[in-house]
Design an enzyme around this catalytic site. Structure first.
Site, mmCIF file in Angstrom:
data_model
loop_
_atom_site.group_PDB
_atom_site.id
_atom_site.type_symbol
_atom_site.label_atom_id
_atom_site.label_comp_id
_atom_site.label_asym_id
_atom_site.label_seq_id
_atom_site.Cartn_x
_atom_site.Cartn_y
_atom_site.Cartn_z
ATOM 1 N N ASP A 44 0.865 -1.187 0.000
ATOM 2 C CA ASP A 44 0.000 0.000 0.000
ATOM 3 C C ASP A 44 0.906 1.243 0.000
ATOM 4 O OD1 ASP A 44 -3.118 0.742 1.056
ATOM 5 O OD2 ASP A 44 -1.557 2.245 1.385
ATOM 6 N N ILE A 45 0.722 2.092 -0.997
ATOM 7 C CA ILE A 45 1.583 3.278 -1.105
ATOM 8 C C ILE A 45 1.332 4.199 0.099
ATOM 9 C CG2 ILE A 45 2.155 5.292 -2.514
ATOM 10 C CD1 ILE A 45 1.345 3.724 -4.962
ATOM 11 N N GLU A 51 -4.789 2.311 -4.024
ATOM 12 C CA GLU A 51 -3.312 2.339 -4.094
ATOM 13 C C GLU A 51 -2.740 1.116 -3.388
ATOM 14 O OE1 GLU A 51 -4.921 3.107 -1.478
ATOM 15 O OE2 GLU A 51 -3.601 4.105 -0.058
#
Ligand SMILES: Nc1nc2c(ncn2[C@@H]2O[C@H](COP(=O)(O)OP(=O)(O)OP(=O)(O)O)[C@@H](O)[C@H]2O)c(=O)[nH]1
Length: 385
Positions: free
Chosen positions: A262-263, A305
């Site tokens: 997960d960014i 994301e």
């Protein structure tokens, strides 16, 4: 029964090719793939070529005949090369088209310059067109696992039959000129070829439409499983495939690891640098995943994301190494391409006895990802078994 009138047959053929050349783009529209575009172009060139050829008979052996029939030969020949290109693209075996284009050029030149010798020009043109038809036959019939064989067999057999008739016409014109002294001469071979061209036009058009439909279906299937922005598998397709890989790994007792990525602070990227920049960041990470993963691994965009990587035949150690490699690459590439450093948090879960379904593994990886975020982000946390 009166003999078949070749001139009328050829005129009708020209009308039919024109009708096909207009109908195909009208049916398919303009937003078509490159292969279908080549096929449409091919029918257009054939139509113009045949129109020129029929028109040229009004001035037999005079200069308009020389000009029109030379251009007509170029058009028909170019139509065959573009059909060859369409087949090469459809079957995913793009080869080099330049030898065929060279033949078109040389034949047109030889035909125009040697127009005064009927045996030469008829032998040359039909010989080259016959060769190009054989090339199209080969492109259609060669093995192509990604395409159906029915439409290829249809186009291939049409082209093979036309090649035989065309060679035959060439031999008649070059060596038995008295029996075939002009384009519309009522020789049985010429009559048979004229009839055959109607049948092959009809069947190859069906073949082209079948190929086009197959291509459209393939595109739809791909769109249904692909995430439009990143080109990775979408969540549903990833889950389906991951379930199959997990059950294989369980059955054969093979190691398997799930890395959930997960960014970090992605909302900030969007807010501060704009949504387009956020999209670019997602594309960059996806490109890197595609480059870094082995062919047996499975990468998918799981959410906004959030990305999931299922690493087959992989234990925790190598999975952690991959994570480190990805991180370093992302730092470097994002700084170079986006102008700021992109980081991510990750949860890693490796397949254990308790993981009966994919959901079990996902739940553990998700928990570890949550821990990574809580512990300050930009790190990977290994899920407890
Ligand atoms: N540009 C772009 N943004 C997206 C897309 N999908 C989701 N997002 C954004 O991703 C952001 C996710 O924000 P959060 O869930 O708060 O996560 P975060 O800011 O990364 O925070 P942490 O995960 O806690 O580090 C939201 O602003 C979404 O609008 C997309 O396809 N393109």
């Amino acid at each position: 029964m009166p003999p078949l009138d070749v001139r009328t047959l050829m005129m009708m053929f020209t009308v039919n090719v024109f009708a096909v050349a207009l109908a195909l783009p009208a049916i398919m529209g303009w937003r078509i793939g490159p292969a279908a575009r080549q096929a449409v172009l091919s029918t257009g060139l054939q139509a113009l070529g045949w129109f020129g050829l029929v028109l040229s008979t009004l001035w037999r052996d005079l200069w308009p005949d020389q000009l029109l029939s030379t251009l007509a030969m170029a058009g028909i020949s170019a139509g065959l090369v573009t059909l060859w290109r369409a087949l090469a693209l459809w079957t995913g075996r793009e080869g080099r088209a330049w030898p065929l284009w060279t033949l078109t050029g040389l034949m047109t030149l030889g035909y125009g310059l040697g127009f005064d010798s009927y045996p030469w020009r008829v032998g040359l043109a039909n010989g080259v067109l016959g060769l190009q038809m054989l090339a199209v036959t080969h492109a259609a019939l060669r093995h192509s696992p990604q395409t159906g064989w029915r439409w290829r067999a249809l186009i291939g057999s049409c082209m093979a039959a036309m090649a035989v008739a065309t060679f035959w016409r060439g031999v008649l014109g070059a060596f038995f000129t008295a029996s075939y002294p002009y384009l519309t001469a009522p020789h049985p071979v010429n009559q048979a070829a004229a009839v055959l061209s109607h049948v092959t036009l009809l069947l190859s058009t069906v073949g082209i439409l079948m190929a086009y439909r197959e291509e459209a279906e393939r595109q739809l299937r791909e769109q249904a499983i692909t995430d439009g922005l990143t080109g990775l598998l979408n969540r549903r397709a990833w889950t389906e495939r991951a379930e199959a890989l997990l059950s294989d790994a369980r059955r054969y007792g093979q190691p398997l690891a799930l890395l959930m990525i997960d960014i970090d602070h992605f909302k900030r990227v969007n807010d501060e640098r704009g949504h387009a920049c956020g999209d670019q960041a997602l594309q960059l990470l996806s490109r890197m995943l595609r480059e870094e993963l082995r062919s047996g691994d499975l990468a998918g965009r799981y959410g906004g994301e959030e990305f999931c990587l299922l690493l087959t035949h992989t234990r925790e150690g190598p999975a952690l190494s991959l994570d480190q490699r990805l991180r370093q690459c992302l730092r470097l590439q994002s700084e170079q391409e986006l102008g700021f450093v992109l980081e991510y948090s990750a949860g890693l879960a490796s397949l254990g006895q308790g993981d009966i379904t994919l959901d079990d593994l996902l739940r553990r990886a998700d928990g570890a990802l949550y821990e990574a975020k809580r512990a300050g982000r930009a790190q990977v946390v290994l899920a407890a078994r």
